[in-house]
Enzyme design. Structure first.
Site: not given
Ligand SMILES: [Zn+2]
Length: 310
Positions: A2-3
């Protein structure tokens, strides 16, 4: 992985559904999920019981919940597939449920850490107050502020960029300079800024740095806005692996597809065990430094672009 925008979506969910709530019990269903907590699963559970979660915090892609036990916090590692969910108490267990946190007020559901590949997990840490950087879990005390942080110091960032002998994409992924910018958002922001990923940071002017940071923030805010629709449901998280933002990407994953600005086929190049996507026309590679002999008969060259007055 996930960013930042995906992690921020999770943070907002935790803020709404977990912060302020009293913990009555913690069940660790798989020891791997607390392996970063070296004192073990029983200690992890015992130190949470009877405490309350404070406001959910984030720095870059890191997420943590301080406890009302001063200086102690729970750091969440989402890894490749970790999810933090709020589920109604009594809802069937997920197949990959690793940790369950039960609250004193079961009407608001229970917090679950679900992780298929068990690369992620939860761990307890000391929360330190780092000068100029704020309160951070000890293990991530070196992580710089991210571009969505109101206290991000743009001027200091620009100075650090100019000083480093590196290239722009490497700098964007250096968590000690700026945090939370991963491969996808770096390619998106560089495409918007019309900068090639190999552009030397020493060549960036202050307006260029400001422009690049603006694009990074725009891309992240657009992703946040796209993920914002699920905030009100009881389902806290998203695992950012594929993500709701994918269909609106302009550069990342678009090899051979036409550039959305000029129509030129986009290119992909291997880059540090990953890939860089760019438009060869909008983002031309930096020109190799032109060199000329210093003097006849003498070895060595001189860099023309550094000649005084140029
Ligand atoms: Zn183009």
């Amino acid at each position: 992985m996930p960013e930042l925008p995906e992690v921020e979506v999770v943070r907002r969910g935790l803020e709404r559904w977990a912060s302020g709530r009293a913990i009555t019990d913690v069940e660790v269903r798989h020891p791997r999920a607390v392996r970063r907590h070296t004192a073990g699963a029983a200690d992890f559970a015992a130190r949470l019981r009877g405490h309350r979660f404070g406001p959910a915090r984030r720095r870059g892609k890191y997420l943590w919940l301080p406890l009302d036990d001063p200086g102690v916090c729970v750091l969440a590692h989402l890894g490749m597939s970790g999810q933090l969910l709020i589920q109604p108490a009594g809802a069937p267990d997920e197949r990959h449920l690793r940790i369950r946190v039960t609250f004193a007020d079961p009407a608001g559901g229970e917090l679950r850490f679900v992780d298929q590949r068990t690369f992620g997990g939860l761990s307890l840490h000391r929360e330190l107050v780092v000068p100029d950087s704020g309160a951070l879990p000890d293990v991530i005390a070196h992580i710089a502020r991210d571009p969505l942080d109101p206290l991000f110091d743009e001027r200091a960032f620009h100075t650090a960029l100019r000083r480093r002998r590196t290239t722009v994409k490497r700098a964007l992924l250096d968590q000690s300079l700026i945090s939370g910018v991963g491969n996808i958002y770096a390619d998106e922001a560089l495409w918007r800024a019309r900068l090639h990923y190999e552009r030397p940071t020493a060549s960036l002017t202050r307006p260029r740095t400001t422009e690049l940071l603006g694009h990074i923030r725009d891309v992240m805010n657009a992703a946040l806005a796209a993920g914002g629709t699920s905030f009100d449901s009881l389902y806290v998280n998203v695992n950012g692996e594929s993500g709701y933002f994918e269909r609106s990407l302009d550069a990342y994953g678009r090899e051979d597809e036409p550039c959305r600005r000029c129509g030129t086929p986009m290119r992909r190049r291997p880059w540090m065990n990953r890939s860089s996507y760019y438009c060869p026309r909008c983002q031309p590679p930096p020109r190799p430094r032109r060199t000329v002999p210093v003097a006849p008969g003498k070895a060595g060259t001189r860099n023309v672009s550094r000649r005084p007055g140029k």
